[in-house]
Enzyme design. Structure first.
Site, PDB file in Angstrom:
ATOM      1  N   CYS A 241       0.847  -1.200   0.000  1.00 34.75           N
ATOM      2  CA  CYS A 241       0.000   0.000   0.000  1.00 34.75           C
ATOM      3  C   CYS A 241       0.879   1.245   0.000  1.00 34.75           C
ATOM      4  O   CYS A 241       1.854   1.326   0.766  1.00 34.75           O
ATOM      5  CB  CYS A 241      -0.905  -0.012   1.233  1.00 34.75           C
TER       6      CYS A 241
ATOM      7  N   CYS B 216      -3.193  -0.745   9.008  1.00 35.40           N
ATOM      8  CA  CYS B 216      -2.180  -1.802   9.040  1.00 35.40           C
ATOM      9  C   CYS B 216      -0.956  -1.313   9.804  1.00 35.40           C
ATOM     10  O   CYS B 216      -0.618  -0.135   9.762  1.00 35.40           O
ATOM     11  CB  CYS B 216      -1.743  -2.184   7.628  1.00 35.40           C
TER      12      CYS B 216
ATOM     13  N   ASP C  78     -16.552 -17.435  22.964  1.00 31.78           N
ATOM     14  CA  ASP C  78     -15.904 -16.531  22.002  1.00 31.78           C
ATOM     15  C   ASP C  78     -16.294 -15.095  22.372  1.00 31.78           C
ATOM     16  O   ASP C  78     -17.054 -14.436  21.664  1.00 31.78           O
ATOM     17  CB  ASP C  78     -16.334 -16.865  20.577  1.00 31.78           C
TER      18      ASP C  78
ATOM     19  N   CYS D 247      -9.557 -13.010  20.632  1.00 30.19           N
ATOM     20  CA  CYS D 247      -8.742 -12.134  19.786  1.00 30.19           C
ATOM     21  C   CYS D 247      -7.842 -11.239  20.627  1.00 30.19           C
ATOM     22  O   CYS D 247      -7.244 -10.298  20.114  1.00 30.19           O
ATOM     23  CB  CYS D 247      -9.624 -11.289  18.866  1.00 30.19           C
TER      24      CYS D 247
END
Length: 460
Positions: free
Chosen positions: A80, A89, A390, A417
């Site tokens: 990118c 990112c 979860d 996560c």
């Protein structure tokens, strides 16, 4: 080149030479200078840098790269052109094998430091052959540029300034033309854009979603209220893009950082896309939670199913079940699967998805897991053999863990996560009669510091 300062000082503005040794959980490169830790964004382990200290504390500080003196062997060219500015990112300059190594270490460190585990039964991380173009869902904030043009993109690192994008290398390629088309239409219609500081304007966010295996796409506008000519524009989008199956309008009039409001209207087409997940048909709406990396999610769920090796006579409870992404594969292999989810709309979708796939051995309950888990479990005629968790990033409420201990399922599967809250909760469960016998990381979020992980526990 600015000369380095080789004196034993530690102050803001000082210029130092630094070698990056590691990657932090937030995505920054980590170096050490005179027994102090220095965090530098957009750097790679092995880089040798000249850095200006921008903020200092007694034992650590933050710096900004001035010059790259020697590039790391793991440094690559980002896919990118705005990778060093965009906050979406962190690691596009980091070679993918090095990203995987950093994520394994992140989990191992959290389990040791927070969980107190000395011996960790961790399996090699499940990497991907597709580290770009994997995101099936994006939600972009909107703003006006200096010339009045429409900007859509992620926030610049550490700010609320939008880095304008017309394409993104980590989102599914089908979403790129939809992003451009939406920006052009918003510009031509002259719709007002929301100003979060003044709480003025209408259009807040643009949401795009695609079925990885079906190619069906949804476009959603998040607004504070009605937009003129919106139905006409929705019909136009639907006719121009063959992949688009629905255009939705989500109403969020509140002064909040929450993206979606409580009301969603379908303007054209249908209010959901269809996806195929492990052979199951799922209807997914624009505001529904679904893992952003379909292929990696399938890989991890296959790993869970293989490890559980259900025989068809088990009763399974799936806390935080969402739309049934994990409940339905479990139901195919067990006698009964019970799902609990706080969002009533997701529960309705889970029921629809179960019916869509002819799975009649499921029950789904709407409510907070900490309130319903014990009640729902004790109402079953058979004991709970497997409990699946979860939770969101904050981990499980302490009441959830206490309820689990009372239910005493033979096995617990904890999907997370957030390695820090995972380690915290595993420590509690393992102090109350469970043992950790397998940890399986998976990379759902290439080019970022985020990592998914599943822990398998068994009753002692």
């Amino acid at each position: 080149m600015t000369p380095s300062v080789n004196v034993h000082q530690w102050q803001q503005g000082q210029v130092i030479d630094l070698t990056i040794d590691d990657l932090s959980n937030s995505g920054d490169g980590v170096g050490r200078w005179q027994d102090r830790v220095v965090f530098v964004a957009n750097t790679v382990p092995g880089d040798k840098l000249q850095v200006r200290l921008t903020r200092v504390k007694p034992t650590y500080g933050y710096g900004k790269q001035l010059n790259l003196l020697e590039a790391s062997p793991d440094r690559i060219r980002p896919a990118c052109i705005v990778a060093d500015k965009c906050g979406g990112c962190h690691w596009q300059a980091v070679a993918y094998p090095r990203q995987l190594q950093a994520k394994e270490l992140q989990i191992e460190s959290a389990l040791q430091r927070i969980g107190g585990f000395e011996s960790i039964p961790m399996q090699p991380i499940l990497g991907t052959t597709q580290p770009l173009g994997y995101r099936n869902k994006v939600t972009y904030p909107l703003a006006r540029g200096s010339e009045g043009t429409v900007k859509a993109g992620y926030y610049r690192q550490g700010t609320h300034q939008i880095v304008n994008l017309n394409q993104c290398p980590i989102q599914h390629e089908t979403l790129n033309p939809l992003l451009v088309s939406a920006k052009v239409a918003i510009q031509e219609r002259g719709w007002s854009l929301y100003n979060e500081k003044k709480h003025q304007g209408r259009l807040r966010h643009l949401g795009l979603r695609i079925g990885q295996h079906t190619g069906q796409a949804l476009l959603t506008l998040v607004t504070t209220g009605y937009l003129p000519d919106i139905k006409e524009q929705a019909d136009q989008w639907l006719s121009e893009h063959t992949d688009l199956v629905g255009v939705c309008l989500n109403i969020n009039p509140e002064r909040t950082n929450r993206v979606f409001g409580d009301e969603t209207r379908c303007l054209a087409g249908q209010p959901y896309l269809e996806e195929v997940f492990l052979g199951l048909r799922l209807h997914i709406q624009s505001t529904t939670f679904f893992q952003v990396n379909t292929v990696q999610a399938e890989k991890l769920v296959k790993s869970i199913l293989a490890q559980l090796d259900l025989q068809g006579n088990e009763t399974v409870i799936d806390a935080y079940c969402g739309i049934g992404t994990l409940s339905l594969p479990l139901a195919q292999r067990s006698q009964r699967c019970i799902g609990i989810e706080v969002q009533a709309e997701a529960v309705a979708q889970a029921r629809q998805n179960a019916a869509l796939n002819g799975l009649h051995n499921t029950d789904f309950f709407a409510g907070a897991v900490e309130h319903l888990l014990l009640e729902v479990s004790t109402q079953q005629s058979a004991p709970i053999d497997v409990a699946v968790l979860d939770p969101p990033r904050k981990g499980c409420d302490r009441n959830v863990l206490e309820a689990l201990v009372k239910i005493t399922p033979g096995r617990i599967v904890y999907m997370s996560c957030n390695p820090a809250t995972l380690a915290r909760d595993l420590k509690i469960l393992c102090s109350r009669g469970y043992t950790l016998n397998r940890v399986q990381p998976a990379d759902f979020f290439p080019q970022t510091a985020h990592v998914e992980c599943v822990a398998f526990l068994e009753k002692v």
